[in-house]
Structure formats: structure tokens, C-alpha cells
Design a protein around this motif. Structure first.
Motif, PDB file in Angstrom:
ATOM      1  N   GLN A  25       0.822  -1.211   0.000  1.00  0.00           N
ATOM      2  CA  GLN A  25       0.000   0.000   0.000  1.00  0.00           C
ATOM      3  C   GLN A  25       0.856   1.261   0.000  1.00  0.00           C
ATOM      4  O   GLN A  25       0.518   2.251  -0.653  1.00  0.00           O
ATOM      5  CB  GLN A  25      -0.944  -0.017   1.208  1.00  0.00           C
ATOM      6  CG  GLN A  25      -2.066  -1.028   1.074  1.00  0.00           C
ATOM      7  CD  GLN A  25      -3.150  -0.823   2.121  1.00  0.00           C
ATOM      8  OE1 GLN A  25      -3.147   0.144   2.868  1.00  0.00           O
ATOM      9  NE2 GLN A  25      -4.079  -1.765   2.188  1.00  0.00           N
ATOM     10  N   ARG A  26       1.967   1.232   0.720  1.00  0.00           N
ATOM     11  CA  ARG A  26       2.862   2.390   0.735  1.00  0.00           C
ATOM     12  C   ARG A  26       3.471   2.622  -0.655  1.00  0.00           C
ATOM     13  O   ARG A  26       3.659   3.766  -1.081  1.00  0.00           O
ATOM     14  CB  ARG A  26       3.968   2.208   1.785  1.00  0.00           C
ATOM     15  CG  ARG A  26       3.470   2.383   3.217  1.00  0.00           C
ATOM     16  CD  ARG A  26       4.629   2.653   4.161  1.00  0.00           C
ATOM     17  NE  ARG A  26       5.557   1.522   4.233  1.00  0.00           N
ATOM     18  CZ  ARG A  26       5.427   0.501   5.085  1.00  0.00           C
ATOM     19  NH1 ARG A  26       4.411   0.474   5.943  1.00  0.00           N
ATOM     20  NH2 ARG A  26       6.317  -0.480   5.091  1.00  0.00           N
ATOM     21  N   SER A  29       0.823   4.180  -2.803  1.00  0.00           N
ATOM     22  CA  SER A  29       0.688   5.600  -2.435  1.00  0.00           C
ATOM     23  C   SER A  29       1.796   6.426  -3.078  1.00  0.00           C
ATOM     24  O   SER A  29       1.566   7.558  -3.525  1.00  0.00           O
ATOM     25  CB  SER A  29       0.742   5.759  -0.918  1.00  0.00           C
ATOM     26  OG  SER A  29      -0.356   5.122  -0.305  1.00  0.00           O
ATOM     27  N   LEU A  64      -7.141   3.835   0.263  1.00  0.00           N
ATOM     28  CA  LEU A  64      -5.950   4.083  -0.541  1.00  0.00           C
ATOM     29  C   LEU A  64      -6.297   4.908  -1.779  1.00  0.00           C
ATOM     30  O   LEU A  64      -5.575   5.835  -2.149  1.00  0.00           O
ATOM     31  CB  LEU A  64      -5.326   2.753  -0.957  1.00  0.00           C
ATOM     32  CG  LEU A  64      -4.011   2.818  -1.737  1.00  0.00           C
ATOM     33  CD1 LEU A  64      -2.929   3.459  -0.885  1.00  0.00           C
ATOM     34  CD2 LEU A  64      -3.581   1.410  -2.153  1.00  0.00           C
ATOM     35  N   GLY A  68      -5.119   8.731  -2.718  1.00  0.00           N
ATOM     36  CA  GLY A  68      -4.425   8.985  -3.971  1.00  0.00           C
ATOM     37  C   GLY A  68      -5.093  10.055  -4.822  1.00  0.00           C
ATOM     38  O   GLY A  68      -4.407  10.822  -5.520  1.00  0.00           O
TER      39      GLY A  68
END
Length: 346
Positions: A25-26, A29, A64, A68
Motif C-alpha cells: 500500500q505504501r 501511495s 488508498l 491517492g
């Protein structure tokens, strides 16, 4: 380089494991953030990274996705916050995640386009090379987003065309307008709506000139084909219209399309039959001589000459229908209403 490494990492099977979910997920991002970078290279790599992620998991986590999209959605709230990099980022997100957006975003973009296109701003830009104008670049970037909007964006077609026509008037650019290529991308998504709109306004000089210019562009092939497939609609707008301007500009449309598709003027085609009927009609052979009549007559002559040339080249390809006059008989039609005279013997 770092973004390329992250793209490669996401492709590893290890990052698909549940224990790597937070790391994944990071990385995603980071891809989103890089879409707003001023470097086109960074944006391109981030775009490829997101494409890879979406190909692996069709649906992104809601939190997420919201994180974004937040930067560009915040900037869309105020036209002064728009940047070229931000709009290019929005275009990429729409191309990747079109189903996550609402079509109403088009209304907001139109509002921003009008605010950027204030007459004073455009008047100042008109005195300089438009390629150097930051304000014009922003407007082009806004228009360039429209072809990526979700389904149903054709509701903005009329407003977008009329807004761009107004921008061009104040910018004092028409054929060399910086807005038309971006607009044409949008119109090509809705060729039927485009044809209907412009044929409806065929008698209005600014819109007619714009239509002819769009048809002349190499990228206008989709619109030309749609027009060729809409013969009945075209005949009604050009030959059955009461307005002489609709006839004049309509003939220019026919002439433009025939430059790209000479086969359209086939011997058994409705367009050519109507053109020859028009030639025999008094509408294009009036006694009154004015610029409009001369242009209409010359366009008809060009179309007939193209027909003769095409018929001559393809004379042996197929039999000529009985109802179609031989090309040579067209040449005997007088250009004016004056009676024929024997040539002087003096």
C-alpha cells in the motif's frame, strides 16, 4: 530509478502475500504521489507502476484510492490551483480509473475553463506566441481531459464547443487555434453527436468554419467516416435547407470530405445526384453576382469535376446505372442564365 525499483518490487510474488500488504500500500501511495510530479519521466514510470498494480488487483482499497485522488480533487475546487502537472496527473488517473470518477467532473472542468479564459487574459495572450502562454497551456490541458471522462460525457459537447469558440474569438485564433486538437479527441469519442450538432448549426459561419477545419485535419478521419455514413442526415442539412448559408457551408463540407475520400462521389451516390440537381437549379446560377453566390457555384463545379475525374478513372470498374447521366453531359450545362450565343465571326 527508485520508482522503477518499486515497480519491479510490486511485480514480485512475495509482495502479493498478506504479510506485505502494508508495504504494498505504501508503494501504491508513492505511485499516486509521483503522478503529480513535474518530471514527465517520473510521471511515466509511476503510471506504468499503477497500471501493473491494477492489472494484478482490479479493485483498489477505498481508503488508498481516496488518499491517492485527494490532491487532484482538492485542486479542482479552485481554478487557480490547477497546474499542468496536476491536470496531466488527472488525465492519467482517468485513463486508469475511469469507473471511479463521476461524469459531473466535466461540469467543474468547464467552469474552470471559462474562468481561465477571461477576455482580458486571452486578449493579452493574443499579442504573443500562444505556445509561450502559461494560461493557454492550462486551458489546453483542461480540454485535453475531456476525452477521458466517464461514459455520458457527450452531455458536455455543445457547451464545450461553444466555450472553445468563444475562447478563440478573444484569442484571435481560429484555424491556428491551440484548442482544436484537444477538442477533436473528445469529439471523436462521440462522432454521431458531433455530426448532429454541427449539421444543426451549419448556417452559422463560425461553427461551420470550425467544422470544415476539423474535417480537414488528419485526425478527423473518424468524424469524416461518420459523416459519410450519415448521407440522409447530411442531404437534409445541406440540400433541403432553406438558408443559403447552410447550402454554401454544407457544400464546403462535402468538398472537404471528398478530398480525402474521392470514392464518395460515386456515380450511383445520393450526394452526387443531389449536387447535379442543384447545378441545374437556379439557386446556383442566379443573375445576381455576389461573393456568396460565386463561392457556392465554384464549390459545386469542383465537386462535379471531382465526380467526372473519379468516373473517368473507374469507368471500367462497374456498369453505370441508367438513371445516372454520363459525365460528359454535365459539361453542357450552362454556367449562367444568359442564352447561348453563336461565336462572333469578327
Amino acid at each position: 530509478v527508485c520508482i522503477k525499483l518499486l515497480t519491479s518490487a510490486v511485480d514480485c510474488s512475495e509482495f502479493s502475500q498478506p504479510r506485505q500488504a502494508s508495504t504494498r500500500q505504501r508503494i501504491i501511495s508513492a505511485f499516486f504521489k509521483c503522478l503529480y510530479n513535474k518530471s514527465s519521466v517520473v510521471v511515466e514510470v509511476a503510471n506504468k507502476g499503477l497500471q501493473q498494480v491494477i492489472s494484478q488487483q482490479q479493485k483498489l482499497p477505498k481508503d488508498l484510492l481516496q488518499a491517492g485522488l485527494r490532491p487532484i480533487l482538492v485542486n479542482l475546487s479552485d481554478h487557480k490551483k490547477l497546474t499542468i502537472a496536476g491536470l496531466e496527473g488527472l488525465a492519467i488517473l482517468l485513463a486508469l480509473l475511469r469507473n471511479y470518477f463521476k461524469v459531473e467532473i466535466g461540469k467543474k472542468l468547464l467552469d474552470h475553463l471559462r474562468k481561465w479564459g477571461e477576455p482580458a487574459i486571452l486578449a493579452e495572450a493574443s499579442s504573443k506566441p500562444v505556445v509561450d502562454s502559461h494560461d493557454v497551456k492550462i486551458m489546453v490541458a483542461i480540454i485535453d481531459v475531456f476525452h477521458l471522462l466517464p461514459a455520458g460525457a457527450n452531455v458536455f459537447l455543445d457547451e464545450l464547443v461553444e466555450t472553445i469558440l468563444d475562447l478563440e474569438k478573444h484569442l484571435r485564433r481560429h484555424g491556428s487555434s491551440p484548442f482544436r486538437d484537444a477538442m477533436l479527441k473528445f469529439l471523436k469519442r462521440y462522432p454521431s453527436d458531433t455530426i448532429t450538432y454541427f449539421l444543426k448549426h451549419l448556417g452559422e459561419a463560425p461553427l461551420a468554419h470550425m467544422f470544415v477545419d476539423l474535417l480537414r485535419r488528419d485526425s478527423g478521419s473518424v468524424i469524416r467516416r461518420e459523416l459519410m455514413n450519415s448521407e440522409d442526415k447530411l442531404i437534409a442539412a445541406v440540400f433541403d435547407a432553406e438558408s443559403p448559408d447552410s447550402l454554401r457551408y454544407g457544400l464546403e463540407v462535402l468538398d472537404t470530405v471528398s478530398e480525402f475520400h474521392t470514392e464518395w462521389l460515386s456515380v450511383d451516390g445520393k450526394i452526387m445526384t443531389k449536387t447535379m440537381e442543384l447545378w441545374r437549379n437556379s439557386k446556383v446560377r442566379q443573375k445576381e453576382v455576389n461573393r456568396s453566390n460565386i463561392r457556392t457555384t465554384s464549390t459545386v463545379i469542383r465537386l462535379i469535376c471531382k465526380f467526372i475525374r473519379h468516373a473517368y478513372i473507374h469507368a471500367s470498374d462497374s456498369p453505370r446505372p441508367r438513371s445516372t447521366p454520363h459525365a460528359s453531359t454535365i459539361l453542357t450545362v450552362p454556367i449562367g442564365n444568359a442564352s447561348r450565343r453563336e461565336p462572333s465571326k469578327d
